[in-house]
Design an enzyme around this catalytic site. Structure first.
Site, PDB file in Angstrom:
ATOM      1  N   LYS A 245       1.031  -0.957  -0.009  1.00  0.00           N
ATOM      2  CA  LYS A 245       0.042  -0.003  -0.015  1.00  0.00           C
ATOM      3  C   LYS A 245       0.831   1.141   0.120  1.00  0.00           C
ATOM      4  O   LYS A 245       0.581   2.023  -0.868  1.00  0.00           O
ATOM      5  CB  LYS A 245      -0.993   0.001   1.225  1.00  0.00           C
ATOM      6  CG  LYS A 245      -1.927  -1.027   1.311  1.00  0.00           C
ATOM      7  CD  LYS A 245      -2.866  -0.841   2.504  1.00  0.00           C
ATOM      8  CE  LYS A 245      -2.027  -1.169   3.696  1.00  0.00           C
ATOM      9  NZ  LYS A 245      -1.446  -2.325   4.087  1.00  0.00           N
TER      10      LYS A 245
ATOM     11  N   ARG B 156      -9.479   0.764   7.936  1.00  0.00           N
ATOM     12  CA  ARG B 156      -9.189  -0.662   8.068  1.00  0.00           C
ATOM     13  C   ARG B 156     -10.120  -1.509   9.132  1.00  0.00           C
ATOM     14  O   ARG B 156      -9.857  -2.576   9.394  1.00  0.00           O
ATOM     15  CB  ARG B 156      -7.900  -0.533   9.004  1.00  0.00           C
ATOM     16  CG  ARG B 156      -6.454  -0.929   8.159  1.00  0.00           C
ATOM     17  CD  ARG B 156      -5.355  -0.721   9.332  1.00  0.00           C
ATOM     18  NE  ARG B 156      -4.087  -1.334   8.708  1.00  0.00           N
ATOM     19  CZ  ARG B 156      -3.086  -0.795   8.014  1.00  0.00           C
ATOM     20  NH1 ARG B 156      -3.237   0.632   7.971  1.00  0.00           N
ATOM     21  NH2 ARG B 156      -2.044  -1.417   7.841  1.00  0.00           N
TER      22      ARG B 156
ATOM     23  N   ARG C 119      -1.120  -9.847  12.712  1.00  0.00           N
ATOM     24  CA  ARG C 119      -1.651  -8.683  11.981  1.00  0.00           C
ATOM     25  C   ARG C 119      -2.393  -9.157  10.688  1.00  0.00           C
ATOM     26  O   ARG C 119      -3.422  -8.562  10.332  1.00  0.00           O
ATOM     27  CB  ARG C 119      -0.607  -7.719  11.473  1.00  0.00           C
ATOM     28  CG  ARG C 119       0.072  -6.587  12.363  1.00  0.00           C
ATOM     29  CD  ARG C 119       1.438  -6.217  12.308  1.00  0.00           C
ATOM     30  NE  ARG C 119       1.457  -5.341  11.203  1.00  0.00           N
ATOM     31  CZ  ARG C 119       2.701  -5.265  10.448  1.00  0.00           C
ATOM     32  NH1 ARG C 119       3.704  -5.841  10.783  1.00  0.00           N
ATOM     33  NH2 ARG C 119       2.743  -4.368   9.414  1.00  0.00           N
TER      34      ARG C 119
ATOM     35  N   ARG D 157      11.054  -3.581   9.911  1.00  0.00           N
ATOM     36  CA  ARG D 157      10.409  -2.559  10.858  1.00  0.00           C
ATOM     37  C   ARG D 157      10.275  -3.299  12.012  1.00  0.00           C
ATOM     38  O   ARG D 157      10.180  -4.510  12.391  1.00  0.00           O
ATOM     39  CB  ARG D 157       9.062  -2.225  10.271  1.00  0.00           C
ATOM     40  CG  ARG D 157       8.990  -0.623  10.225  1.00  0.00           C
ATOM     41  CD  ARG D 157       7.741  -0.237   9.450  1.00  0.00           C
ATOM     42  NE  ARG D 157       6.275  -0.634   9.805  1.00  0.00           N
ATOM     43  CZ  ARG D 157       5.549  -0.671   9.134  1.00  0.00           C
ATOM     44  NH1 ARG D 157       5.415   0.132   7.912  1.00  0.00           N
ATOM     45  NH2 ARG D 157       4.274  -1.129   9.221  1.00  0.00           N
TER      46      ARG D 157
ATOM     47  N   ARG E 114      11.506  -6.454   5.239  1.00  0.00           N
ATOM     48  CA  ARG E 114      11.492  -5.028   5.641  1.00  0.00           C
ATOM     49  C   ARG E 114      12.184  -4.640   7.178  1.00  0.00           C
ATOM     50  O   ARG E 114      12.635  -3.492   7.095  1.00  0.00           O
ATOM     51  CB  ARG E 114       9.896  -4.495   5.883  1.00  0.00           C
ATOM     52  CG  ARG E 114       9.993  -3.160   5.861  1.00  0.00           C
ATOM     53  CD  ARG E 114       8.712  -2.543   5.598  1.00  0.00           C
ATOM     54  NE  ARG E 114       7.594  -3.265   6.451  1.00  0.00           N
ATOM     55  CZ  ARG E 114       6.194  -3.034   6.228  1.00  0.00           C
ATOM     56  NH1 ARG E 114       5.675  -2.379   5.799  1.00  0.00           N
ATOM     57  NH2 ARG E 114       5.651  -3.565   7.240  1.00  0.00           N
TER      58      ARG E 114
HETATM   59  P1  B4P Z   1       4.603  -1.650   2.250  1.00  0.00           P
HETATM   60  O1  B4P Z   1       4.419  -0.886   0.884  1.00  0.00           O
HETATM   61  O2  B4P Z   1       5.437  -0.793   3.199  1.00  0.00           O
HETATM   62  O3  B4P Z   1       3.444  -2.215   2.865  1.00  0.00           O
HETATM   63  P2  B4P Z   1       2.052  -1.628   3.537  1.00  0.00           P
HETATM   64  O4  B4P Z   1       0.889  -2.584   2.963  1.00  0.00           O
HETATM   65  O5  B4P Z   1       1.952  -0.387   3.239  1.00  0.00           O
HETATM   66  O6  B4P Z   1       2.320  -2.153   4.979  1.00  0.00           O
HETATM   67  P3  B4P Z   1       1.528  -1.828   6.520  1.00  0.00           P
HETATM   68  O7  B4P Z   1      -0.049  -2.355   6.266  1.00  0.00           O
HETATM   69  O8  B4P Z   1       2.175  -2.756   7.215  1.00  0.00           O
HETATM   70  O9  B4P Z   1       1.749  -0.585   6.932  1.00  0.00           O
HETATM   71  P4  B4P Z   1       0.961   0.746   7.755  1.00  0.00           P
HETATM   72  O10 B4P Z   1       1.933   1.758   7.763  1.00  0.00           O
HETATM   73  O11 B4P Z   1      -0.242   0.909   7.028  1.00  0.00           O
HETATM   74  O12 B4P Z   1       5.627  -2.898   1.656  1.00  0.00           O
HETATM   75  C1  B4P Z   1       6.068  -3.839   2.520  1.00  0.00           C
HETATM   76  C2  B4P Z   1       7.442  -4.182   1.951  1.00  0.00           C
HETATM   77  O13 B4P Z   1       7.474  -4.947   0.868  1.00  0.00           O
HETATM   78  C3  B4P Z   1       8.321  -3.234   1.637  1.00  0.00           C
HETATM   79  O14 B4P Z   1       9.810  -3.528   2.194  1.00  0.00           O
HETATM   80  C4  B4P Z   1       8.188  -3.052   0.327  1.00  0.00           C
HETATM   81  O15 B4P Z   1       9.632  -2.417  -0.444  1.00  0.00           O
HETATM   82  C5  B4P Z   1       8.038  -4.413  -0.386  1.00  0.00           C
HETATM   83  N1  B4P Z   1       7.315  -4.380  -1.451  1.00  0.00           N
HETATM   84  C6  B4P Z   1       6.238  -3.503  -1.731  1.00  0.00           C
HETATM   85  N2  B4P Z   1       5.837  -3.860  -2.964  1.00  0.00           N
HETATM   86  C7  B4P Z   1       6.513  -5.017  -3.310  1.00  0.00           C
HETATM   87  C8  B4P Z   1       6.567  -5.847  -4.659  1.00  0.00           C
HETATM   88  N3  B4P Z   1       5.706  -5.420  -5.783  1.00  0.00           N
HETATM   89  N4  B4P Z   1       7.307  -6.782  -4.808  1.00  0.00           N
HETATM   90  C9  B4P Z   1       8.246  -6.945  -3.859  1.00  0.00           C
HETATM   91  N5  B4P Z   1       8.406  -6.153  -2.625  1.00  0.00           N
HETATM   92  C10 B4P Z   1       7.553  -5.304  -2.276  1.00  0.00           C
HETATM   93  O16 B4P Z   1       0.781   0.238   9.107  1.00  0.00           O
HETATM   94  C11 B4P Z   1       1.303  -0.032  10.204  1.00  0.00           C
HETATM   95  C12 B4P Z   1       0.682  -0.197  11.463  1.00  0.00           C
HETATM   96  O17 B4P Z   1       0.031   1.037  11.953  1.00  0.00           O
HETATM   97  C13 B4P Z   1      -0.537  -1.203  11.354  1.00  0.00           C
HETATM   98  O18 B4P Z   1      -0.163  -2.733  11.727  1.00  0.00           O
HETATM   99  C14 B4P Z   1      -1.688  -0.627  12.467  1.00  0.00           C
HETATM  100  O19 B4P Z   1      -1.042  -1.012  13.905  1.00  0.00           O
HETATM  101  C15 B4P Z   1      -1.439   0.840  12.484  1.00  0.00           C
HETATM  102  N6  B4P Z   1      -2.505   1.474  11.597  1.00  0.00           N
HETATM  103  C16 B4P Z   1      -2.292   2.231  10.421  1.00  0.00           C
HETATM  104  N7  B4P Z   1      -3.427   2.382   9.818  1.00  0.00           N
HETATM  105  C17 B4P Z   1      -4.293   1.987  10.857  1.00  0.00           C
HETATM  106  C18 B4P Z   1      -5.872   2.244  10.742  1.00  0.00           C
HETATM  107  N8  B4P Z   1      -6.501   2.893   9.720  1.00  0.00           N
HETATM  108  N9  B4P Z   1      -6.510   1.763  11.847  1.00  0.00           N
HETATM  109  C19 B4P Z   1      -5.935   1.224  12.858  1.00  0.00           C
HETATM  110  N10 B4P Z   1      -4.561   1.007  12.847  1.00  0.00           N
HETATM  111  C20 B4P Z   1      -3.950   1.437  12.099  1.00  0.00           C
END
Ligand code: B4P
Length: 186
Positions: free
Chosen positions: A13, A88, A140, A129, A127
């Site tokens: 995302k 979410r 998660r 993190r 990643r």
């Molecule tokens: P990202 O792009 O970082 O993945 P994400 O889906 O954004 O991650 P996430 O859901 O964990 O994060 P968020 O910050 O929203 O990609 C992951 C990895 O894959 C990276 O290393 C990237 O380089 C790699 N990658 C991406 N695309 C690729 C591809 N095509 N091929 C190969 N590799 C690839 O959330 C973090 C936390 O915040 C949640 O767990 C929750 O606790 C909280 N939170 C956020 N929003 C919330 C909400 N609305 N309600 C409640 N809690 C919330």
């Protein structure tokens, strides 16, 4: 233009949202990034959010919704906005619809990034993190299945949902997203 990205942790995302916002010159609003910034700054919101994030739980709806409402009020998103990682949960989706309705707006596109769990786990472990430990990742993914995936039907029923296979390379996924955006928002 108002777009929301829905997908499990690690589905890309954040990665895809940055690219799409750059391409379309629209505002990128990531709730995950906002919480990480609050944690970094040591604010009260950050202290509260961190305990949930570290456990792989969703931050409570009330905290997220008020943070997003403030951001939408203060950020100039006249060209459009991409909400990355919000909503979410069903209560968050309902709160968002209500906020938008008050301004005579609505979501144009809810885009699902669909990726198999084995691929997600590999990506998240790579990643490194702080909230990407194997136990937290499994939790998660369970939280996604239980609390977030019902949003797919919510947006499908409203004719707003499109799904993209998020398994390809970053560029392949980006091209698919551009195609969906062009079809849905000519
Ligand atoms: P990202 O792009 O970082 O993945 P994400 O889906 O954004 O991650 P996430 O859901 O964990 O994060 P968020 O910050 O929203 O990609 C992951 C990895 O894959 C990276 O290393 C990237 O380089 C790699 N990658 C991406 N695309 C690729 C591809 N095509 N091929 C190969 N590799 C690839 O959330 C973090 C936390 O915040 C949640 O767990 C929750 O606790 C909280 N939170 C956020 N929003 C919330 C909400 N609305 N309600 C409640 N809690 C919330």
């Amino acid at each position: 233009m108002l777009v929301v990205f829905i997908g499990p942790p690690g589905s890309g995302k954040g990665t895809q949202a940055s690219q799409l916002c750059q391409h379309l010159s629209i505002t990128h609003l990531s709730t995950g990034e906002m919480f990480r910034a609050a944690i970094q700054e040591g604010t009260e919101l950050g202290v509260q959010a961190q305990q949930y994030m570290d456990r792989g739980e969703l931050v409570p709806d009330q905290l997220v919704v008020s943070m997003v409402a403030d951001a939408l009020r203060s950020s100039p998103y006249n060209n459009g906005c991409l909400l990355d990682g919000f909503p979410r949960s069903l209560p968050q989706a309902e709160a968002l619809d209500q906020m938008l309705e008050e301004e005579g707006k609505q979501i144009d596109l809810a885009l699902e990034l669909n990726v198999d769990e084995e691929v997600l786990i590999d990506r998240l472990l790579a990643r490194k993190r702080p909230d990407d430990t194997i136990d937290t990742i499994h939790h998660r993914l369970q939280v996604y299945r239980e609390q977030t995936s019902p949003l797919l039907d919510y947006y499908r029923d409203r004719g707003q949902l499109r799904t993209v296979n998020g398994k390809g390379t970053v560029d392949e996924v980006h091209q698919q997203i551009l195609q969906q955006v062009a079809e849905k928002i000519p």
